[in-house]
Design an enzyme around this catalytic site. Sequence first.
Site, PDB file in Angstrom:
ATOM      1  N   TYR A   1     -10.814  -9.550  -5.534  1.00  5.93           N
ATOM      2  CA  TYR A   1     -10.230  -9.836  -6.838  1.00  5.93           C
ATOM      3  C   TYR A   1     -10.859 -11.040  -7.540  1.00  5.93           C
ATOM      4  O   TYR A   1     -10.308 -11.526  -8.519  1.00  5.93           O
ATOM      5  CB  TYR A   1      -8.722 -10.072  -6.693  1.00  5.93           C
ATOM      6  CG  TYR A   1      -8.010  -8.920  -6.040  1.00  5.93           C
ATOM      7  CD1 TYR A   1      -7.792  -7.737  -6.727  1.00  5.93           C
ATOM      8  CD2 TYR A   1      -7.555  -9.007  -4.722  1.00  5.93           C
ATOM      9  CE1 TYR A   1      -7.148  -6.669  -6.127  1.00  5.93           C
ATOM     10  CE2 TYR A   1      -6.907  -7.945  -4.110  1.00  5.93           C
ATOM     11  CZ  TYR A   1      -6.707  -6.779  -4.820  1.00  5.93           C
ATOM     12  OH  TYR A   1      -6.071  -5.733  -4.229  1.00  5.93           O
TER      13      TYR A   1
ATOM     14  N   ARG B   1      -0.947  -1.581  -6.721  1.00  7.69           N
ATOM     15  CA  ARG B   1      -1.207  -2.766  -5.896  1.00  7.69           C
ATOM     16  C   ARG B   1      -2.147  -3.725  -6.617  1.00  7.69           C
ATOM     17  O   ARG B   1      -1.914  -4.931  -6.667  1.00  7.69           O
ATOM     18  CB  ARG B   1      -1.795  -2.321  -4.552  1.00  7.69           C
ATOM     19  CG  ARG B   1      -2.051  -3.425  -3.546  1.00  7.69           C
ATOM     20  CD  ARG B   1      -2.426  -2.772  -2.217  1.00  7.69           C
ATOM     21  NE  ARG B   1      -2.994  -3.669  -1.251  1.00  7.69           N
ATOM     22  CZ  ARG B   1      -2.293  -4.392  -0.383  1.00  7.69           C
ATOM     23  NH1 ARG B   1      -0.979  -4.333  -0.385  1.00  7.69           N
ATOM     24  NH2 ARG B   1      -2.899  -5.161   0.498  1.00  7.69           N
TER      25      ARG B   1
ATOM     26  N   ARG C   1       0.874  -1.170   0.000  1.00 10.28           N
ATOM     27  CA  ARG C   1       0.000   0.000   0.000  1.00 10.28           C
ATOM     28  C   ARG C   1       0.914   1.224   0.000  1.00 10.28           C
ATOM     29  O   ARG C   1       2.032   1.171   0.535  1.00 10.28           O
ATOM     30  CB  ARG C   1      -0.877   0.019   1.245  1.00 10.28           C
ATOM     31  CG  ARG C   1      -1.857  -1.124   1.349  1.00 10.28           C
ATOM     32  CD  ARG C   1      -2.590  -1.082   2.704  1.00 10.28           C
ATOM     33  NE  ARG C   1      -3.522  -2.183   2.832  1.00 10.28           N
ATOM     34  CZ  ARG C   1      -3.235  -3.347   3.402  1.00 10.28           C
ATOM     35  NH1 ARG C   1      -2.045  -3.574   3.917  1.00 10.28           N
ATOM     36  NH2 ARG C   1      -4.151  -4.296   3.478  1.00 10.28           N
TER      37      ARG C   1
ATOM     38  N   HIS D   1      -3.360  -9.531   3.422  1.00 16.06           N
ATOM     39  CA  HIS D   1      -4.814  -9.701   3.419  1.00 16.06           C
ATOM     40  C   HIS D   1      -5.162 -11.072   3.988  1.00 16.06           C
ATOM     41  O   HIS D   1      -4.283 -11.898   4.224  1.00 16.06           O
ATOM     42  CB  HIS D   1      -5.366  -9.668   1.985  1.00 16.06           C
ATOM     43  CG  HIS D   1      -5.572  -8.322   1.405  1.00 16.06           C
ATOM     44  ND1 HIS D   1      -6.046  -7.242   2.104  1.00 16.06           N
ATOM     45  CD2 HIS D   1      -5.376  -7.871   0.138  1.00 16.06           C
ATOM     46  CE1 HIS D   1      -6.137  -6.198   1.306  1.00 16.06           C
ATOM     47  NE2 HIS D   1      -5.727  -6.547   0.106  1.00 16.06           N
TER      48      HIS D   1
ATOM     49  N   LYS E   1      -2.541  -1.244   8.741  1.00 18.68           N
ATOM     50  CA  LYS E   1      -3.997  -1.274   8.585  1.00 18.68           C
ATOM     51  C   LYS E   1      -4.655  -2.441   9.334  1.00 18.68           C
ATOM     52  O   LYS E   1      -5.657  -2.273   9.991  1.00 18.68           O
ATOM     53  CB  LYS E   1      -4.338  -1.339   7.090  1.00 18.68           C
ATOM     54  CG  LYS E   1      -5.799  -1.231   6.778  1.00 18.68           C
ATOM     55  CD  LYS E   1      -6.022  -1.170   5.275  1.00 18.68           C
ATOM     56  CE  LYS E   1      -7.503  -1.066   4.956  1.00 18.68           C
ATOM     57  NZ  LYS E   1      -7.752  -1.006   3.519  1.00 18.68           N
TER      58      LYS E   1
ATOM     59  N   HIS F   1      -3.068   3.517  -5.884  1.00 18.79           N
ATOM     60  CA  HIS F   1      -3.460   2.212  -5.349  1.00 18.79           C
ATOM     61  C   HIS F   1      -3.545   1.145  -6.445  1.00 18.79           C
ATOM     62  O   HIS F   1      -3.441  -0.053  -6.167  1.00 18.79           O
ATOM     63  CB  HIS F   1      -4.795   2.320  -4.598  1.00 18.79           C
ATOM     64  CG  HIS F   1      -5.113   1.112  -3.780  1.00 18.79           C
ATOM     65  ND1 HIS F   1      -4.425   0.784  -2.623  1.00 18.79           N
ATOM     66  CD2 HIS F   1      -6.019   0.123  -3.965  1.00 18.79           C
ATOM     67  CE1 HIS F   1      -4.915  -0.345  -2.127  1.00 18.79           C
ATOM     68  NE2 HIS F   1      -5.878  -0.768  -2.917  1.00 18.79           N
TER      69      HIS F   1
END
Length: 176
Positions: A158, A126, A19, A149, A55, A123
Amino acid sequence: INDHGYKALFEVLYWCGLRSGEALALSWNDISFPKKTITVSKTYDERHKSVTPPKTFNSNRVVIIPDKCLESLKVHYEQCVSYDGFSTDKFVFGYDRPYDDNTLRRKKNSACIKAGVTQIRIHDFRHSHVSLLINLQFSAFDIAKRLGHTVDMVNNTYSHWFDDAQQKMVDRLNTI
């Protein structure tokens, strides 16, 4: 991109899938040239101009750097070590303070215009990384680990990109 720092940053965003806040928070202590890794353990909050925890819990990770990207980081490092007062506590991308988001966008937009390619958001580097990994047929689990993630998040975000992989699977199965 002629500026070694921005070139290295855009390569880290694309080749490592970080990120932008994670990349901007990096200090040279987070880069291991011998191990070819980046340790992600913080993020930069542009709004509050501060470094904060990442995050999510999964965002804490070690990312292996592809050789091409590592070379750009080495070139950038060699330039930075010549600055007065250099220490490995300095930001990789910005030295005393991280690059400004607006400047980052301007540099990216200018490069896109010069290259004659479609404008993308920061972004989207990424997302492009994920698309590349999916096309290289890596699993959602492996992609999730690299991005920080969960597998569910990768699948939910995705999944439309995995549809092509389904067709490739069927095409291969049809050849048996």
